[in-house]
Motif scaffolding. Structure first.
Motif, short mmCIF file in Angstrom:
data_model
loop_
_atom_site.label_atom_id
_atom_site.label_comp_id
_atom_site.label_asym_id
_atom_site.label_seq_id
_atom_site.Cartn_x
_atom_site.Cartn_y
_atom_site.Cartn_z
N THR A 6 0.85 -1.19 0.00
CA THR A 6 0.00 0.00 0.00
C THR A 6 0.89 1.24 0.00
N LEU A 7 0.27 2.38 -0.21
CA LEU A 7 0.99 3.65 -0.16
C LEU A 7 1.64 3.82 1.22
N GLU A 8 0.91 3.43 2.25
CA GLU A 8 1.43 3.52 3.62
C GLU A 8 2.65 2.61 3.80
N ASP A 9 2.59 1.41 3.24
CA ASP A 9 3.72 0.48 3.32
C ASP A 9 4.97 1.10 2.69
N LEU A 10 4.76 1.75 1.55
CA LEU A 10 5.90 2.36 0.85
C LEU A 10 6.45 3.55 1.63
N LEU A 11 5.57 4.39 2.14
CA LEU A 11 6.02 5.56 2.88
C LEU A 11 6.80 5.18 4.13
N LYS A 12 6.39 4.10 4.77
CA LYS A 12 7.08 3.64 5.98
C LYS A 12 8.15 2.61 5.64
N ASP A 13 8.25 2.25 4.35
CA ASP A 13 9.11 1.17 3.87
C ASP A 13 8.94 -0.08 4.73
N LYS A 14 7.68 -0.35 4.98
CA LYS A 14 7.30 -1.52 5.78
C LYS A 14 7.76 -2.81 5.09
N ASP A 15 8.43 -3.65 5.83
CA ASP A 15 8.92 -4.93 5.33
C ASP A 15 9.76 -4.76 4.06
N ASN A 16 10.55 -3.69 4.01
CA ASN A 16 11.41 -3.42 2.84
C ASN A 16 10.60 -3.40 1.55
N ALA A 17 9.47 -2.71 1.59
CA ALA A 17 8.54 -2.68 0.46
C ALA A 17 9.19 -2.22 -0.83
N PHE A 18 10.05 -1.22 -0.76
CA PHE A 18 10.69 -0.71 -1.99
C PHE A 18 11.62 -1.74 -2.60
N GLU A 19 12.40 -2.40 -1.78
CA GLU A 19 13.32 -3.41 -2.29
C GLU A 19 12.55 -4.55 -2.94
N PHE A 51 12.28 4.08 -11.13
CA PHE A 51 12.03 3.71 -9.74
C PHE A 51 12.38 4.87 -8.81
N LEU A 52 13.46 5.56 -9.12
CA LEU A 52 13.86 6.72 -8.34
C LEU A 52 12.80 7.82 -8.44
N SER A 53 12.25 8.01 -9.63
CA SER A 53 11.18 9.00 -9.81
C SER A 53 9.95 8.64 -8.97
N LEU A 54 9.59 7.36 -8.96
CA LEU A 54 8.48 6.89 -8.13
C LEU A 54 8.76 7.20 -6.67
N TYR A 55 9.95 6.88 -6.22
CA TYR A 55 10.35 7.10 -4.83
C TYR A 55 10.29 8.60 -4.48
N GLU A 56 10.86 9.44 -5.37
CA GLU A 56 10.85 10.89 -5.14
C GLU A 56 9.43 11.44 -5.13
N ASN A 57 8.59 10.96 -6.03
CA ASN A 57 7.19 11.42 -6.08
C ASN A 57 6.46 11.08 -4.79
N LEU A 58 6.77 9.93 -4.22
CA LEU A 58 6.17 9.55 -2.94
C LEU A 58 6.66 10.46 -1.81
N LEU A 59 7.97 10.66 -1.76
CA LEU A 59 8.54 11.48 -0.69
C LEU A 59 8.12 12.94 -0.78
N ASN A 60 7.99 13.45 -2.01
CA ASN A 60 7.62 14.85 -2.21
C ASN A 60 6.12 15.09 -2.07
N GLY A 61 5.36 14.03 -1.86
CA GLY A 61 3.91 14.19 -1.71
C GLY A 61 3.16 14.37 -3.01
N LYS A 62 3.82 14.13 -4.15
CA LYS A 62 3.14 14.23 -5.45
C LYS A 62 2.14 13.10 -5.62
N ILE A 63 2.37 12.01 -4.94
CA ILE A 63 1.45 10.88 -4.98
C ILE A 63 0.76 10.81 -3.62
N THR A 64 -0.54 10.96 -3.64
CA THR A 64 -1.30 10.83 -2.39
C THR A 64 -2.16 9.57 -2.43
N ALA A 65 -2.36 9.04 -3.62
CA ALA A 65 -3.11 7.79 -3.80
C ALA A 65 -2.80 7.27 -5.20
#
Length: 179
Positions: A6-19, A51-65
């Protein structure tokens, strides 16, 4: 990874979600990139950038859902990065095109190569498109303008209008070529 995080999993990198996400879609992306006749090392570089763009978009708040799957979102970023790469590394050169004049398909040629049968089909069918489609495709693919640039150049109200117009024009060109 059986289901997407989920978006929350990615933001918290729960269970190494990004990897896990990175590893899970890498092979699919390489297969996708091969359709564009790219080398595997180029595809991997583009995948990493995407993948870096996805990560940056998440961190910058460009993706809310996510309105689509994360894979679809990631691959759409990748597709545009592939197009940018192809434009930047294109064999197309402008020869003897005067500065400040419009560049058209007629001004373009392959460097020291004869056009393949497929390329000749594309060029011939490009001429069958309406002026509006030719202009949009020239601005995007040959001149490297973004959809936002084209919106401003051609005085469209919204970028989405340009995006759908470009999509329809490209679809029409593909239909003509494959007919």
């Amino acid at each position: 990874m059986n289901k997407e995080p989920t978006l929350e999993d990615l933001l918290k990198d729960k269970d190494n979600a990004f990897e896990l996400l990175y590893k899970n879609y890498k092979d699919d992306f390489i297969a996708f990139g091969r359709k564009f006749s790219l080398k595997d090392n180029e595809i991997v570089d583009i995948y990493q950038d995407s993948f870096l763009s996805l990560y940056e978009n998440l961190l910058n708040g460009k993706i809310t859902a996510f309105t689509s799957s994360i894979k679809t979102y990631l691959f759409s970023i990748g597709k545009f990065k592939i197009y940018e790469h192809l434009r930047a590394h294109s064999k197309l050169n402008i020869i003897d095109a005067p500065i400040n004049e419009e560049i058209t398909l007629e001004d373009l040629t392959l460097e020291n190569e004869v056009l393949s049968e497929r390329e000749q089909l594309v060029k011939a069918n490009f001429k069958k498109l309406g002026k509006q489609c030719q202009r949009i495709l020239e601005l995007f693919y040959f001149k490297g303008n973004t959809l936002t640039d084209i919106k401003e150049i051609e005085n469209y109200d919204k970028t989405d209008v340009v995006k759908s117009l470009k999509s329809r024009c490209l679809k029409k060109l593909k239909q003509l070529v494959n007919a």
